[in-house]
Design a protein around this motif. Sequence first.
Motif, PDB file in Angstrom:
ATOM      1  N   PHE A   1      50.186  45.750 121.612  1.00 17.62           N
ATOM      2  CA  PHE A   1      51.383  44.950 121.338  1.00 17.62           C
ATOM      3  C   PHE A   1      51.842  45.328 119.943  1.00 17.62           C
ATOM      4  O   PHE A   1      51.038  45.392 119.012  1.00 17.62           O
ATOM      5  CB  PHE A   1      51.089  43.455 121.420  1.00 17.62           C
ATOM      6  CG  PHE A   1      51.010  42.932 122.817  1.00 17.62           C
ATOM      7  CD1 PHE A   1      52.151  42.530 123.479  1.00 17.62           C
ATOM      8  CD2 PHE A   1      49.799  42.855 123.472  1.00 17.62           C
ATOM      9  CE1 PHE A   1      52.089  42.048 124.777  1.00 17.62           C
ATOM     10  CE2 PHE A   1      49.719  42.377 124.762  1.00 17.62           C
ATOM     11  CZ  PHE A   1      50.867  41.975 125.420  1.00 17.62           C
ATOM     12  N   SER A   2      53.131  45.589 119.805  1.00 15.85           N
ATOM     13  CA  SER A   2      53.666  46.148 118.575  1.00 15.85           C
ATOM     14  C   SER A   2      55.025  45.546 118.272  1.00 15.85           C
ATOM     15  O   SER A   2      55.580  44.804 119.073  1.00 15.85           O
ATOM     16  CB  SER A   2      53.791  47.667 118.771  1.00 15.85           C
ATOM     17  OG  SER A   2      54.427  48.268 117.688  1.00 15.85           O
TER      18      SER A   2
ATOM     19  N   TYR B   1      53.784  47.830 123.948  1.00 10.76           N
ATOM     20  CA  TYR B   1      54.756  46.787 124.279  1.00 10.76           C
ATOM     21  C   TYR B   1      55.401  46.346 122.981  1.00 10.76           C
ATOM     22  O   TYR B   1      54.754  45.738 122.139  1.00 10.76           O
ATOM     23  CB  TYR B   1      54.045  45.611 124.955  1.00 10.76           C
ATOM     24  CG  TYR B   1      54.988  44.646 125.608  1.00 10.76           C
ATOM     25  CD1 TYR B   1      55.123  44.627 126.988  1.00 10.76           C
ATOM     26  CD2 TYR B   1      55.738  43.737 124.865  1.00 10.76           C
ATOM     27  CE1 TYR B   1      55.981  43.725 127.597  1.00 10.76           C
ATOM     28  CE2 TYR B   1      56.594  42.843 125.464  1.00 10.76           C
ATOM     29  CZ  TYR B   1      56.715  42.844 126.831  1.00 10.76           C
ATOM     30  OH  TYR B   1      57.561  41.967 127.438  1.00 10.76           O
ATOM     31  N   GLU B   2      56.663  46.692 122.821  1.00  9.41           N
ATOM     32  CA  GLU B   2      57.410  46.329 121.617  1.00  9.41           C
ATOM     33  C   GLU B   2      57.891  44.881 121.753  1.00  9.41           C
ATOM     34  O   GLU B   2      58.871  44.600 122.431  1.00  9.41           O
ATOM     35  CB  GLU B   2      58.604  47.266 121.415  1.00  9.41           C
ATOM     36  CG  GLU B   2      58.227  48.724 121.271  1.00  9.41           C
ATOM     37  CD  GLU B   2      57.607  49.059 119.938  1.00  9.41           C
ATOM     38  OE1 GLU B   2      57.625  48.207 119.022  1.00  9.41           O
ATOM     39  OE2 GLU B   2      57.098  50.181 119.803  1.00  9.41           O
ATOM     40  N   ILE B   3      57.191  43.979 121.121  1.00  7.58           N
ATOM     41  CA  ILE B   3      57.488  42.545 121.232  1.00  7.58           C
ATOM     42  C   ILE B   3      58.916  42.240 120.803  1.00  7.58           C
ATOM     43  O   ILE B   3      59.617  41.466 121.459  1.00  7.58           O
ATOM     44  CB  ILE B   3      56.495  41.714 120.396  1.00  7.58           C
ATOM     45  CG1 ILE B   3      55.092  41.884 120.941  1.00  7.58           C
ATOM     46  CG2 ILE B   3      56.900  40.252 120.377  1.00  7.58           C
ATOM     47  CD1 ILE B   3      54.030  41.259 120.060  1.00  7.58           C
ATOM     48  N   ASP B   4      59.357  42.852 119.716  1.00  7.47           N
ATOM     49  CA  ASP B   4      60.681  42.523 119.183  1.00  7.47           C
ATOM     50  C   ASP B   4      61.826  43.033 120.049  1.00  7.47           C
ATOM     51  O   ASP B   4      62.971  42.686 119.829  1.00  7.47           O
ATOM     52  CB  ASP B   4      60.829  43.018 117.750  1.00  7.47           C
ATOM     53  CG  ASP B   4      60.638  44.516 117.600  1.00  7.47           C
ATOM     54  OD1 ASP B   4      59.915  45.122 118.427  1.00  7.47           O
ATOM     55  OD2 ASP B   4      61.186  45.091 116.658  1.00  7.47           O
ATOM     56  N   GLN B   5      61.526  43.820 121.066  1.00  8.32           N
ATOM     57  CA  GLN B   5      62.545  44.309 121.989  1.00  8.32           C
ATOM     58  C   GLN B   5      62.687  43.407 123.217  1.00  8.32           C
ATOM     59  O   GLN B   5      63.521  43.663 124.075  1.00  8.32           O
ATOM     60  CB  GLN B   5      62.201  45.735 122.449  1.00  8.32           C
ATOM     61  CG  GLN B   5      62.075  46.729 121.311  1.00  8.32           C
ATOM     62  CD  GLN B   5      63.358  46.909 120.536  1.00  8.32           C
ATOM     63  OE1 GLN B   5      64.418  47.060 121.115  1.00  8.32           O
ATOM     64  NE2 GLN B   5      63.255  46.884 119.214  1.00  8.32           N
ATOM     65  N   ASP B   6      61.869  42.380 123.302  1.00  8.51           N
ATOM     66  CA  ASP B   6      61.862  41.470 124.449  1.00  8.51           C
ATOM     67  C   ASP B   6      62.562  40.176 124.054  1.00  8.51           C
ATOM     68  O   ASP B   6      62.275  39.618 122.998  1.00  8.51           O
ATOM     69  CB  ASP B   6      60.416  41.187 124.864  1.00  8.51           C
ATOM     70  CG  ASP B   6      60.311  40.458 126.172  1.00  8.51           C
ATOM     71  OD1 ASP B   6      60.942  39.380 126.322  1.00  8.51           O
ATOM     72  OD2 ASP B   6      59.594  40.942 127.059  1.00  8.51           O
TER      73      ASP B   6
ATOM     74  N   GLU C   1      57.825  33.572 122.744  1.00  4.76           N
ATOM     75  CA  GLU C   1      56.873  33.132 123.764  1.00  4.76           C
ATOM     76  C   GLU C   1      55.672  34.084 123.807  1.00  4.76           C
ATOM     77  O   GLU C   1      54.524  33.648 123.931  1.00  4.76           O
ATOM     78  CB  GLU C   1      57.551  33.087 125.130  1.00  4.76           C
ATOM     79  CG  GLU C   1      56.628  32.699 126.253  1.00  4.76           C
ATOM     80  CD  GLU C   1      57.300  32.791 127.611  1.00  4.76           C
ATOM     81  OE1 GLU C   1      56.571  33.035 128.585  1.00  4.76           O
ATOM     82  OE2 GLU C   1      58.536  32.632 127.687  1.00  4.76           O
ATOM     83  N   ILE C   2      55.926  35.369 123.687  1.00  5.31           N
ATOM     84  CA  ILE C   2      54.844  36.359 123.694  1.00  5.31           C
ATOM     85  C   ILE C   2      53.951  36.156 122.471  1.00  5.31           C
ATOM     86  O   ILE C   2      52.723  36.183 122.581  1.00  5.31           O
ATOM     87  CB  ILE C   2      55.420  37.789 123.742  1.00  5.31           C
ATOM     88  CG1 ILE C   2      56.104  38.016 125.094  1.00  5.31           C
ATOM     89  CG2 ILE C   2      54.340  38.828 123.498  1.00  5.31           C
ATOM     90  CD1 ILE C   2      56.932  39.279 125.171  1.00  5.31           C
ATOM     91  N   GLU C   3      54.548  35.941 121.314  1.00  5.26           N
ATOM     92  CA  GLU C   3      53.763  35.701 120.107  1.00  5.26           C
ATOM     93  C   GLU C   3      52.899  34.447 120.248  1.00  5.26           C
ATOM     94  O   GLU C   3      51.731  34.449 119.852  1.00  5.26           O
ATOM     95  CB  GLU C   3      54.684  35.578 118.899  1.00  5.26           C
ATOM     96  CG  GLU C   3      55.306  36.891 118.484  1.00  5.26           C
ATOM     97  CD  GLU C   3      56.363  36.748 117.408  1.00  5.26           C
ATOM     98  OE1 GLU C   3      56.770  35.602 117.092  1.00  5.26           O
ATOM     99  OE2 GLU C   3      56.794  37.781 116.883  1.00  5.26           O
ATOM    100  N   ARG C   4      53.443  33.393 120.825  1.00  4.45           N
ATOM    101  CA  ARG C   4      52.662  32.168 121.045  1.00  4.45           C
ATOM    102  C   ARG C   4      51.508  32.437 122.011  1.00  4.45           C
ATOM    103  O   ARG C   4      50.400  31.932 121.824  1.00  4.45           O
ATOM    104  CB  ARG C   4      53.548  31.040 121.566  1.00  4.45           C
ATOM    105  CG  ARG C   4      54.405  30.400 120.496  1.00  4.45           C
ATOM    106  CD  ARG C   4      55.069  29.127 120.967  1.00  4.45           C
ATOM    107  NE  ARG C   4      56.018  29.324 122.052  1.00  4.45           N
ATOM    108  CZ  ARG C   4      57.303  29.618 121.907  1.00  4.45           C
ATOM    109  NH1 ARG C   4      57.810  29.747 120.684  1.00  4.45           N
ATOM    110  NH2 ARG C   4      58.087  29.788 122.943  1.00  4.45           N
TER     111      ARG C   4
END
Length: 79
Positions: free
Chosen positions: A16-17, A41-46, A51-54
Amino acid sequence: MDKVMRFSSNKEVGVFSESSCCLSYTVSVLLQEFGINPPVYEIDQDPDCREIERGLVKLGCTAPVPIVFIGGKLMGSTN
């Protein structure tokens, strides 16, 4: 949380990136030097990035990114 579980459990190695994170880039390059080309998986592109960070925090991640999973198991961050 569902996206986190799907991504992390279906990969031998997954990262996760965030696209602007130099540590995430470094971890990906390091893994590639060992012959591993992990999906990232680029978190900031979702649109569901918060929700992913939580979901990652619920799994025990204390650092935001990079987060590495191997065989579905949380390995952690660069710490």
